[in-house]
Design a protein around this motif. Structure first.
Motif, PDB file in Angstrom:
ATOM      1  N   GLY A   1       0.836  -1.196   0.000  1.00 29.38           N
ATOM      2  CA  GLY A   1       0.000   0.000   0.000  1.00 29.38           C
ATOM      3  C   GLY A   1       0.868   1.241   0.000  1.00 29.38           C
ATOM      4  O   GLY A   1       1.934   1.258   0.610  1.00 29.38           O
ATOM      5  N   ALA A   2       0.420   2.266  -0.716  1.00 29.58           N
ATOM      6  CA  ALA A   2       1.127   3.549  -0.760  1.00 29.58           C
ATOM      7  C   ALA A   2       0.120   4.660  -0.509  1.00 29.58           C
ATOM      8  O   ALA A   2      -0.945   4.707  -1.141  1.00 29.58           O
ATOM      9  N   GLY A   3       0.429   5.547   0.430  1.00 33.73           N
ATOM     10  CA  GLY A   3      -0.468   6.647   0.726  1.00 33.73           C
ATOM     11  C   GLY A   3      -0.367   7.751  -0.319  1.00 33.73           C
ATOM     12  O   GLY A   3       0.681   7.968  -0.919  1.00 33.73           O
ATOM     13  N   VAL A   4      -1.490   8.431  -0.533  1.00 34.16           N
ATOM     14  CA  VAL A   4      -1.548   9.569  -1.443  1.00 34.16           C
ATOM     15  C   VAL A   4      -1.504  10.843  -0.596  1.00 34.16           C
ATOM     16  O   VAL A   4      -2.260  10.970   0.375  1.00 34.16           O
ATOM     17  N   ASN A   5      -0.629  11.778  -0.959  1.00 39.03           N
ATOM     18  CA  ASN A   5      -0.460  13.013  -0.204  1.00 39.03           C
ATOM     19  C   ASN A   5      -0.512  14.219  -1.137  1.00 39.03           C
ATOM     20  O   ASN A   5      -0.284  14.099  -2.346  1.00 39.03           O
ATOM     21  N   ARG A   6      -0.794  15.383  -0.551  1.00 43.78           N
ATOM     22  CA  ARG A   6      -0.869  16.598  -1.375  1.00 43.78           C
ATOM     23  C   ARG A   6       0.463  16.914  -2.045  1.00 43.78           C
ATOM     24  O   ARG A   6       0.487  17.505  -3.121  1.00 43.78           O
ATOM     25  N   ALA A   7       1.565  16.520  -1.414  1.00 40.49           N
ATOM     26  CA  ALA A   7       2.864  16.715  -2.065  1.00 40.49           C
ATOM     27  C   ALA A   7       2.940  15.958  -3.383  1.00 40.49           C
ATOM     28  O   ALA A   7       3.591  16.406  -4.331  1.00 40.49           O
ATOM     29  N   ASP A   8       2.266  14.811  -3.470  1.00 41.34           N
ATOM     30  CA  ASP A   8       2.235  14.051  -4.725  1.00 41.34           C
ATOM     31  C   ASP A   8       1.522  14.844  -5.817  1.00 41.34           C
ATOM     32  O   ASP A   8       1.934  14.840  -6.984  1.00 41.34           O
ATOM     33  N   LEU A   9       0.434  15.520  -5.424  1.00 44.40           N
ATOM     34  CA  LEU A   9      -0.308  16.328  -6.395  1.00 44.40           C
ATOM     35  C   LEU A   9       0.557  17.479  -6.896  1.00 44.40           C
ATOM     36  O   LEU A   9       0.583  17.784  -8.091  1.00 44.40           O
TER      37      LEU A   9
ATOM     38  N   GLY B   1       5.062   9.362  -4.502  1.00 46.77           N
ATOM     39  CA  GLY B   1       4.774   8.467  -3.380  1.00 46.77           C
ATOM     40  C   GLY B   1       5.734   8.657  -2.230  1.00 46.77           C
ATOM     41  O   GLY B   1       6.921   8.373  -2.368  1.00 46.77           O
ATOM     42  N   LEU B   2       5.214   9.126  -1.082  1.00 47.53           N
ATOM     43  CA  LEU B   2       6.054   9.471   0.067  1.00 47.53           C
ATOM     44  C   LEU B   2       5.947   8.490   1.222  1.00 47.53           C
ATOM     45  O   LEU B   2       6.675   8.638   2.207  1.00 47.53           O
ATOM     46  N   GLU B   3       5.059   7.518   1.131  1.00 48.23           N
ATOM     47  CA  GLU B   3       4.917   6.560   2.238  1.00 48.23           C
ATOM     48  C   GLU B   3       4.467   5.223   1.693  1.00 48.23           C
ATOM     49  O   GLU B   3       3.804   5.141   0.661  1.00 48.23           O
ATOM     50  N   TYR B   4       4.844   4.181   2.408  1.00 51.01           N
ATOM     51  CA  TYR B   4       4.597   2.825   1.948  1.00 51.01           C
ATOM     52  C   TYR B   4       4.355   1.920   3.150  1.00 51.01           C
ATOM     53  O   TYR B   4       4.713   2.232   4.296  1.00 51.01           O
ATOM     54  N   ALA B   5       3.779   0.769   2.880  1.00 48.39           N
ATOM     55  CA  ALA B   5       3.773  -0.360   3.807  1.00 48.39           C
ATOM     56  C   ALA B   5       3.863  -1.613   2.965  1.00 48.39           C
ATOM     57  O   ALA B   5       3.346  -1.663   1.838  1.00 48.39           O
TER      58      ALA B   5
END
Length: 322
Positions: free
Chosen positions: A36-44, A63-67
């Motif tokens: 899983g990878a989180g979506v963040n405003r920095a990605d936008l 993509g700035l975070e993962y699990a």
């Protein structure tokens, strides 16, 4: 490996699947199969060409975070073994099947938590942890004002502050979201507009305010602090510019802190991660803390996730899964 790439700066449609070479771990790195990878405003912002990647991060894979699960380790990596569930922050590249990270920046996924759920944890909770405690110096018995509290970092901050024994004033523009803030520990949850905020905080003001919006909200939130209060600037959603009366700082002895997470070198990400894990990771296993997942999307539908984040349709973290 499969990855989502930014084909050119632009709207969400510029995000397209592509094949990339799978990275290989060296030194103290571990290779993680991303669940899983989180979506963040920095990605936008990166997608639109307004947030350059730090040196060493892939320029075209956001993509700035993962699990996920460890599948291989470099010769100096000793903390994790193949099969271990891990999560953490990266400066980029998490919208992919695999990501290579320094093992000191990774945390073990809490027992009983699904990997896709764990992907909602690192960016929101580590940012909130740093803002509240490392920059803001929040202590038990103090009060904290969190506006835009139904953002990912806001939801995390409400929980962390409440668990730490602080009094939490939390605002959202959407009245239907206020019960969630109360459920997560807010002492006062209010629909954020005009004098409503002042009445919620009270005449004494708050000891600490987290600033996600910037723009003219910054001066407004400084006025909601008590004498000697602290404001931590985390985001600039409402704009980069405002006008401040510096006499306010002098006469009321206020403190302004600001930080970003993405540009941190690995050793600093590791230090924040390890401090957070030691203090709060057990609370996820006991159920005292939980990441709030708003929606999950197949990795190939990253463009839709970006659209939904832009539109503000979903409360909680948006997660990309294989």
């Amino acid at each position: 490996m499969k990855a989502i790439t930014i084909t050119r700066p632009g709207d969400p449609e510029v995000l397209q699947p592509a094949e990339r070479t799978r990275p290989e771990p060296s030194g103290d790195e571990i290779l993680v199969h991303v669940a899983g990878a989180g979506v963040n405003r920095a990605d936008l912002l990166q997608r639109m060409g307004s947030y350059p990647t730090p040196p060493g991060a892939p320029e075209d894979i956001p993509g700035l975070e993962y699990a996920g699960e460890v599948v291989a380790a470099g010769p100096r990596a000793t903390r994790f073994a193949a099969g271990d569930p891990v999560m953490g922050l990266v400066p980029g590249g998490a919208y992919a099947e695999y990501v290579c990270v320094p093992e000191a920046t990774a945390m073990r996924v809490p027992r009983g938590m699904e990997p896709a759920t764990a992907a909602a944890l690192p960016e929101a909770f580590l940012t909130a942890f740093r803002a509240l405690f490392m920059e803001g110096g929040l202590e038990a018995g103090e009060s904290v004002l969190i506006r835009a509290a139904t953002s990912g970092v806001g939801l995390a901050a409400v929980q962390l502050a409440a668990l730490a024994g602080a009094r939490v004033f939390a605002g959202s523009r959407q009245a239907e979201r206020l019960p969630v803030l109360e459920e997560l520990g807010a002492n006062s949850a209010f629909q954020d507009s005009g004098e409503v905020v002042r009445r919620a905080v009270g005449a004494d003001g708050a000891d600490l305010a987290l600033e996600f919006l910037g723009g003219d909200f910054l001066a407004e939130n400084l006025g909601l602090l008590r004498k000697g209060g602290r404001l931590v600037l985390v985001g600039l959603i409402a704009g980069r510019e405002t006008t401040l009366d510096l006499g306010t700082f002098l006469s009321r002895q206020l403190h302004l802190h600001a930080f970003t997470m993405r540009s941190l070198p690995a050793y600093r990400r590791a230090a924040i991660t390890q401090r957070f894990a030691a203090r709060f990771l057990p609370a996820f296993e006991s159920g005292q803390l939980r990441p709030v997942v708003g929606a999950t999307y197949p990795l190939a539908e990253a463009a839709q996730a970006h659209k939904d984040m832009q539109d503000g349709k979903v409360m909680g973290k948006l997660i990309l899964v294989p």
